[in-house]
Enzyme design. Sequence first.
Site, PDB file in Angstrom:
ATOM      1  N   HIS A   6       0.840  -1.156  -0.027  1.00 52.70           N
ATOM      2  CA  HIS A   6       0.026  -0.147  -0.103  1.00 52.70           C
ATOM      3  C   HIS A   6       0.893   1.398   0.041  1.00 52.70           C
ATOM      4  O   HIS A   6       1.625   1.475   0.948  1.00 52.70           O
ATOM      5  CB  HIS A   6      -0.723  -0.407   1.305  1.00 52.70           C
ATOM      6  CG  HIS A   6      -1.949   1.272   1.501  1.00 52.70           C
ATOM      7  ND1 HIS A   6      -1.983   1.896   2.537  1.00 52.70           N
ATOM      8  CD2 HIS A   6      -2.547   1.568   0.653  1.00 52.70           C
ATOM      9  CE1 HIS A   6      -2.681   2.747   2.424  1.00 52.70           C
ATOM     10  NE2 HIS A   6      -3.432   2.692   1.262  1.00 52.70           N
ATOM     11  N   HIS A  49      -0.725  10.865  -1.954  1.00 45.44           N
ATOM     12  CA  HIS A  49      -1.953  10.377  -1.596  1.00 45.44           C
ATOM     13  C   HIS A  49      -3.042  11.587  -1.070  1.00 45.44           C
ATOM     14  O   HIS A  49      -4.077  11.632  -1.384  1.00 45.44           O
ATOM     15  CB  HIS A  49      -1.685   9.622  -0.232  1.00 45.44           C
ATOM     16  CG  HIS A  49      -2.924   9.029   0.588  1.00 45.44           C
ATOM     17  ND1 HIS A  49      -3.759  10.027   1.391  1.00 45.44           N
ATOM     18  CD2 HIS A  49      -3.786   8.187   0.306  1.00 45.44           C
ATOM     19  CE1 HIS A  49      -4.901   9.345   1.564  1.00 45.44           C
ATOM     20  NE2 HIS A  49      -4.889   8.170   1.012  1.00 45.44           N
TER      21      HIS A  49
HETATM   22  O1  G3P Z   1      -6.734   1.517  -2.304  1.00 45.83           O
HETATM   23  C1  G3P Z   1      -7.080   1.264  -1.017  1.00 45.83           C
HETATM   24  C2  G3P Z   1      -6.548   2.243  -0.270  1.00 45.83           C
HETATM   25  O2  G3P Z   1      -5.459   2.697  -0.614  1.00 45.83           O
HETATM   26  C3  G3P Z   1      -7.611   3.391  -0.112  1.00 45.83           C
HETATM   27  O3  G3P Z   1      -7.390   4.136   1.013  1.00 45.83           O
HETATM   28  O4  G3P Z   1      -6.856   6.477   1.853  1.00 45.83           O
HETATM   29  O5  G3P Z   1      -4.974   4.595   1.670  1.00 45.83           O
HETATM   30  O6  G3P Z   1      -6.058   5.899  -0.272  1.00 45.83           O
HETATM   31  P1  G3P Z   1      -6.134   5.333   1.189  1.00 45.83           P
HETATM   32 CA    CA Z   2      -4.855   4.612  -2.071  1.00 43.75          CA
END
Ligand code: G3P
Ligand code: CA
Length: 241
Positions: A6, A49
Amino acid sequence: MKIWAHRGLSQRYPENTITAFEQAVRVSLLTGIELDIQLTKDREIVVIHDEKVDRTTDSFGPVREHTLSELKKCHIHTGNEKPEYIPTLKEVLDLLEEPMKKGLLLNIELKNSVTDYPGMEEMATDLVCGRGIEKNIVWSSFSARSLQKVRTLLPDAEIGILDRRVSDCLYKLKGGCGANALHPSFKGMDLSPNELEGYTVRAYFGGHLYPEKPTGGVLDLKGLEEKGITDVFLNEPERYL
Ligand code: G3P
Ligand code: CA
């Protein structure tokens, strides 16, 4: 369980940086890498992000109000003398192209549910096409409308709809947003495994981001699988592989 990185290896390295992606590529058995994209003032696609640069860099203000050259002057906090810079999507694709040709997947999340970035779908799909990696990309967004555009542009694409609850993901999928997969929070598993039978369910987690220290606790991947989750996006995937 399929395991994704992630925002790269975002527990050990600053999220959505070249280093976090380089390090993720080195993790064997990793299914794929997830990242987030936004548009600059001069319409370049950057990997970041938040809608603002405040949290992750030494600068401030919305991404959309900075040109790429201005953003390239923002230093990402790394905790050592070598700063990182906000990468463009092109720079990340250049890095990941070869690993992707060997099977690594890439989830591109269009961060357009807070700030509208008209035309980002066309720009992102254009950038990807022609590199021979189209089949290794999973597109996602919290915006159903955006995914519908991606589906029109790339009829064969793998597309995941994001929402907190898996029931809301399924509702949007059935409503015709073009998604074929569900991307809920792991806390939003409000449907039974039977109702999720046959669907790809890629769940996201909160968790600690660099440079926070983990507080311990190990995920029960088997238990998550029994709830119908097929894939997980983890800040620390290397711990489970
Ligand atoms: O793709 C899953 C996740 O990345 C969504 O949440 O806030 O980490 O972008 P965030
Ligand atoms: Ca994300």
